[in-house]
Design a protein around this motif. Structure first.
Motif, PDB file in Angstrom:
ATOM      1  N   GLU A  64       0.851  -1.182   0.000  1.00 17.57           N
ATOM      2  CA  GLU A  64       0.000   0.000   0.000  1.00 17.57           C
ATOM      3  C   GLU A  64       0.888   1.233   0.000  1.00 17.57           C
ATOM      4  OE1 GLU A  64      -3.842   1.753  -0.052  1.00 17.57           O
ATOM      5  OE2 GLU A  64      -3.075  -0.261  -0.391  1.00 17.57           O
ATOM      6  N   GLU A 104      -6.964  -8.894   1.858  1.00 22.39           N
ATOM      7  CA  GLU A 104      -8.353  -8.463   1.633  1.00 22.39           C
ATOM      8  C   GLU A 104      -8.394  -7.158   0.850  1.00 22.39           C
ATOM      9  OE1 GLU A 104      -9.913  -8.122   5.543  1.00 22.39           O
ATOM     10  OE2 GLU A 104     -10.066 -10.303   5.877  1.00 22.39           O
ATOM     11  N   HIS A 105      -7.452  -6.261   1.143  1.00 19.89           N
ATOM     12  CA  HIS A 105      -7.428  -4.969   0.449  1.00 19.89           C
ATOM     13  C   HIS A 105      -7.160  -5.167  -1.041  1.00 19.89           C
ATOM     14  CE1 HIS A 105      -6.575  -0.718  -0.305  1.00 19.89           C
ATOM     15  NE2 HIS A 105      -5.475  -1.129  -0.924  1.00 19.89           N
ATOM     16  N   LYS A 132     -10.032  -6.723  -3.056  1.00 20.49           N
ATOM     17  CA  LYS A 132     -11.034  -5.736  -3.467  1.00 20.49           C
ATOM     18  C   LYS A 132     -10.554  -4.955  -4.689  1.00 20.49           C
ATOM     19  CE  LYS A 132     -12.857  -5.078   1.225  1.00 20.49           C
ATOM     20  NZ  LYS A 132     -13.028  -4.116   2.353  1.00 20.49           N
ATOM     21  N   TYR A 133      -9.262  -4.633  -4.699  1.00 17.50           N
ATOM     22  CA  TYR A 133      -8.702  -3.899  -5.847  1.00 17.50           C
ATOM     23  C   TYR A 133      -8.800  -4.722  -7.122  1.00 17.50           C
ATOM     24  CZ  TYR A 133      -4.928  -2.840  -9.112  1.00 17.50           C
ATOM     25  OH  TYR A 133      -4.193  -2.634 -10.250  1.00 17.50           O
TER      26      TYR A 133
END
Length: 496
Positions: free
Chosen positions: A62, A101-102, A105-106
């Protein structure tokens, strides 16, 4: 079209190990510490009867600023956009992490199909993580072990399904029949019934197999693209040079030294001539290398150098031909590769005449065994004189492949011996009877000599220099072997 698969995931989940298994060779660097892979690497993969193009990517993190991690992320995003299928890898032993999880979603927001893989599922340790993978909402996860090859049949079913679907979509969009096949990636090896097992060793002395540098033969005419390795010390502008040549931000660049770790091969064309550009990690002195990953990177660079045909040694105009540069140049010459000296950042150089004189002096005193090594000054950042550099590369490549007629060689040898006969150590006359070119790449010559063990090395160097000058072969290493002919009467019995 060529079906393309991208491997993505957070750092240290086994993406490079999976890449190596699918291509059947150890191309990508693998280590226990996270973040080893930085640039995306492409290769031709096979799994049973499926052949496709595969892309190994850096670990997703990130980061959206100008940091190295953010630049790595943009490279991964580009790989996802160019792919027909994305394999998202998680570590089943650790389970689903928030960052998994992030990024799930992307990936769901994109148009590229996604397959979820739970890696490291060997044994019962990964069962809980495999169950957790369902929570990502990417469908049924593929239980897999990249280290041991477990789950290859399940992975095959998923890839085959998406390849078939791609064929149908291509046929419907172009108006063709559904039977039109997807064009496979170029074959480099015979198909195997299952991907080869690749043992990942911690030994820094492990040899790497022939990889994307294959197709190069030491003898005969060149086949395939010219393989040009870009080498040099860290932070001299090697990756910037390749990005400027291909007019694309294909490789990671930045002010940090040592960004590049893997030797990345990129196919390209220059004026209709095929090229394979190989970006390499910067080479430092061995005594300064302590990090294990840097040792692996240095070994990868040496491997790329050995399989190259022409090597461009990139120098910084502020510090030309220092001790480490000369060490790299000697390695290139010892391997028999054609060498081009490229002085980068020429636009920032203040005293150009003094720098060029220093280069000439250093080449004359430190590399006397190869005279006439071409020197080109460029600015990779601004794109100055890049065409001149490539023209020089192809010129020296032609010299490296030269084949001289035997008759002309023997006329040259006879005239030279008449003017400068070989010495006679101990009063024994040395006869040089015959010369022929045994091979090319580099030019290698064999001379029939009556007493090869007594011929001084200085006279051999004299022959090499005169041969280079007479037949106009500057800048390439020459090999000259003295061979003693067999005695036709040896072993025969005397007649009474």
């Amino acid at each position: 079209m060529t079906f393309t698969v991208a491997i993505v995931g957070r750092p240290n989940v086994g993406k490079s190990t999976l890449f190596n298994r699918l291509v059947g060779k150890r191309l990508a660097l693998v280590d226990d510490q996270p973040g080893v892979t930085r640039d995306r690497r492409e290769g031709d993969a096979y799994l049973f009867d499926c052949r496709f193009r595969i892309i190994d990517t850096a670990g997703l993190e990130e980061a959206f600023d100008g940091s190295l991690e953010a630049r790595m992320r943009r490279q991964t995003e580009r790989a996802v956009e160019e792919s027909d299928l994305v394999i998202m890898v998680i570590d089943a032993r650790v389970g689903v992490m928030p960052i998994d999880e992030h990024f799930a979603k992307y990936l769901r927001r994109g148009k590229t199909p996604i397959a979820l893989m739970a890696n490291k599922c060997e044994g019962k340790v990964g069962e809980e993580g495999l169950m957790e993978a369902y929570s990502l909402g990417l469908g049924e996860p593929i239980p897999f072990s990249a280290e041991h090859g477990l789950g290859s049949s399940d992975l095959y079913d998923v890839i085959k399904e998406h390849m078939t679907r791609a064929v149908e979509e291509k046929a419907s969009s172009d108006g063709f029949e559904k039977s039109e096949p997807v064009k496979p990636a170029p074959e480099t090896e015979a198909p195997a019934t299952e991907a080869k097992a690749v043992e990942e060793s911690d030994s820094e002395d492990d040899e790497y197999p022939e990889d994307e540098f294959e197709g190069f033969e030491d003898d005969g005419e060149g086949r395939g693209p010219l393989q040009l390795a870009i080498v040099g010390r860290p932070n001299v502008g090697k990756s910037t040079l390749i990005n400027k040549l291909i007019d694309e931000d294909r490789l990671l660049t930045g002010p940090e030294a040592g960004i590049t770790r893997d030797a990345i091969a990129i196919e390209w064309e220059y004026r209709g001539k095929p090229l394979k550009l190989v970006d390499t990690a910067g080479l430092r002195r061995r005594s300064k290398i302590e990090d294990k990953v840097e040792k692996l990177s240095a070994s990868d660079t040496i491997r790329a150098l050995k399989y190259a045909q022409v090597v461009a040694l990139v120098l910084d105009a502020d510090g030309v031909l220092e001790k480490q540069d000369l060490t790299i140049a000697r390695t290139v010459i010892d391997e028999g590769r054609a060498l081009v000296i490229v002085v980068n950042k020429w636009d920032t150089c203040k005293d150009k005449d003094a720098v060029m004189q220093r280069v000439k002096d250093r080449l004359q005193t430190s590399l006397p065994q190869v005279k006439g090594i071409p020197v080109v000054t460029i600015s990779a950042l601004k794109g100055h004189k890049l065409n001149k550099m490539l023209d020089t590369v192809f010129d020296i490549y032609d010299v490296w492949n030269i084949r001289l007629p035997t008759a002309g060689l023997n006329r040259w040898l006879a005239e030279l011996i008449e003017r400068h006969p070989p010495p006679a150590p101990g009063g024994r006359r040395i006869k040089l009877k015959y010369i022929t070119q045994a091979r090319t790449r580099p030019p290698t010559f064999a001379i029939s000599c009556s007493l090869p063990e007594d011929l001084p090395a200085s006279y051999t160097r004299f022959l090499e220099n005169n041969l280079r000058e007479t037949f106009d072969m500057p800048g390439v290493p020459l090999r000259m072997h003295m061979k003693k002919g067999d005695n036709p009467y040896a072993g025969k019995k005397k007649r009474n």
